[in-house]
Design a protein around this motif. Structure first.
Motif, PDB file in Angstrom:
ATOM      1  N   LYS A  98      45.762  11.725  15.777  1.00 13.04           N
ATOM      2  CA  LYS A  98      45.956  13.173  15.675  1.00 13.04           C
ATOM      3  C   LYS A  98      45.003  13.776  14.652  1.00 13.04           C
ATOM      4  O   LYS A  98      44.655  13.151  13.649  1.00 13.04           O
ATOM      5  CB  LYS A  98      47.396  13.491  15.293  1.00 13.04           C
ATOM      6  N   SER A 132      48.249  20.543  14.630  1.00 16.15           N
ATOM      7  CA  SER A 132      48.075  19.102  14.675  1.00 16.15           C
ATOM      8  C   SER A 132      48.232  18.667  16.127  1.00 16.15           C
ATOM      9  O   SER A 132      49.184  19.062  16.810  1.00 16.15           O
ATOM     10  CB  SER A 132      49.123  18.424  13.788  1.00 16.15           C
ATOM     11  N   CYS A 133      47.292  17.829  16.607  1.00 19.49           N
ATOM     12  CA  CYS A 133      47.355  17.370  18.001  1.00 19.49           C
ATOM     13  C   CYS A 133      46.342  16.249  18.200  1.00 19.49           C
ATOM     14  O   CYS A 133      45.505  15.985  17.331  1.00 19.49           O
ATOM     15  CB  CYS A 133      47.073  18.527  18.961  1.00 19.49           C
ATOM     16  N   ASP A 137      44.055  17.372  23.367  1.00 23.76           N
ATOM     17  CA  ASP A 137      44.984  18.506  23.483  1.00 23.76           C
ATOM     18  C   ASP A 137      44.534  19.715  22.664  1.00 23.76           C
ATOM     19  O   ASP A 137      45.238  20.726  22.626  1.00 23.76           O
ATOM     20  CB  ASP A 137      46.393  18.088  23.012  1.00 23.76           C
ATOM     21  N   LYS A 164      51.165  22.145  25.199  1.00 26.12           N
ATOM     22  CA  LYS A 164      51.828  20.846  25.137  1.00 26.12           C
ATOM     23  C   LYS A 164      51.060  19.904  24.202  1.00 26.12           C
ATOM     24  O   LYS A 164      49.834  19.814  24.267  1.00 26.12           O
ATOM     25  CB  LYS A 164      51.901  20.240  26.545  1.00 26.12           C
ATOM     26  N   GLY A 165      51.818  19.227  23.331  1.00 21.48           N
ATOM     27  CA  GLY A 165      51.195  18.277  22.412  1.00 21.48           C
ATOM     28  C   GLY A 165      50.653  18.898  21.150  1.00 21.48           C
ATOM     29  O   GLY A 165      50.078  18.196  20.317  1.00 21.48           O
ATOM     30  N   VAL A 166      50.826  20.207  20.989  1.00 22.98           N
ATOM     31  CA  VAL A 166      50.303  20.917  19.819  1.00 22.98           C
ATOM     32  C   VAL A 166      51.466  21.418  18.968  1.00 22.98           C
ATOM     33  O   VAL A 166      52.434  21.964  19.495  1.00 22.98           O
ATOM     34  CB  VAL A 166      49.434  22.121  20.253  1.00 22.98           C
ATOM     35  N   GLU A 167      51.389  21.217  17.671  1.00 26.20           N
ATOM     36  CA  GLU A 167      52.424  21.732  16.767  1.00 26.20           C
ATOM     37  C   GLU A 167      51.778  22.386  15.554  1.00 26.20           C
ATOM     38  O   GLU A 167      50.656  22.018  15.153  1.00 26.20           O
ATOM     39  CB  GLU A 167      53.380  20.628  16.327  1.00 26.20           C
TER      40      GLU A 167
END
Length: 233
Positions: A98, A132-133, A137, A164-167
């Motif tokens: 990541k 963060s990913c 992504d 999707k997969g991203v925060e």
């Protein structure tokens, strides 16, 4: 997006200055558990790429010594007043690790939001967001939909729709910060306040007191009576 670099054989302040005079930009690429490597790039090509928003928040394919490496732009040093790139940093990325990256926010539908239609103005509190990913992504930007934003309300990080997969790094830390808000312009608020306040010296009606027109009417009746007495004489 692609970026072309070449190995740099010289280092130091004087060597970097000579490189810049020759239209080259010194840089470095590091990360992915590999040794750091000093590089140089063509200034004009790099300068044009830096003007593209996606170049700052995308996985780049770096052509270096006949091989291609996946990198991220991590740092740019510009001349204080000249349109000149002095130095660049790139980081290699690994497909299964990541990454933390700041990506720009794109605001949309502000013109149809209830808050704007009611006379409010949208204020962008944040212009980018740290996410963060995994590298695959990584989005070029995050959209912020303002179509339902009411007057006096705000959009927070938790209101954003992330791919999707991203925060959001900030939200994971417990900080649900304001991204945008819509407020009534301060000038309009002050004008409304002045309009609502009584003028200086004006009489303020008191409960139980006679209407203001009554004394004037009584005075008029008095003058009329005096006039009639004068006619009799």
């Amino acid at each position: 997006m692609e970026v072309t670099a070449a190995p740099r054989s010289v280092q130091g302040t004087g060597a970097s200055r000579r490189l810049r005079r020759a239209g080259r930009v010194p840089g470095i690429v590091y990360g992915a558990d590999l040794p750091a490597q000093v590089i140089e790039l063509d200034h004009n090509a790099l300068y044009l790429q830096l003007r593209q928003e996606a170049f700052h928040a995308s996985i780049l394919n770096m052509n270096l010594e006949g091989r291609t490496e996946r990198v991220l732009l991590r740092g740019v040093q510009m001349h204080p007043w000249k349109p000149q790139v002095l130095h660049v940093d790139f980081q290699r990325v690994s497909a299964n690790q990541k990454i933390h990256m700041k990506v720009p926010l794109h605001f949309k539908n502000a013109e149809v939001s209830p808050g704007v239609k009611a006379g409010g103005i949208v204020a962008h509190v944040m212009s980018d967001i740290e996410i963060s990913c995994l590298p695959d992504d990584l989005p070029e930007f995050i959209e912020v939909d303002l179509s339902t934003l009411q007057l006096g309300h705000s959009v927070h990080i938790s209101d954003l729709t992330l791919p999707k997969g991203v925060e959001s790094v900030q939200l994971v830390r417990g900080d649900d910060a304001v991204v945008a808000t819509v407020q009534i312009p301060k000038v309009i608020e002050e004008v409304e306040a002045v309009t609502a306040a009584p003028a200086e010296g004006a009489e303020v009606p008191v409960e139980g007191a006679a209407p203001a027109a009554a004394p004037a009417a009584a005075a008029g009746e008095k003058k009329e009576g005096e006039k009639k007495e004068g006619e009799k004489k």
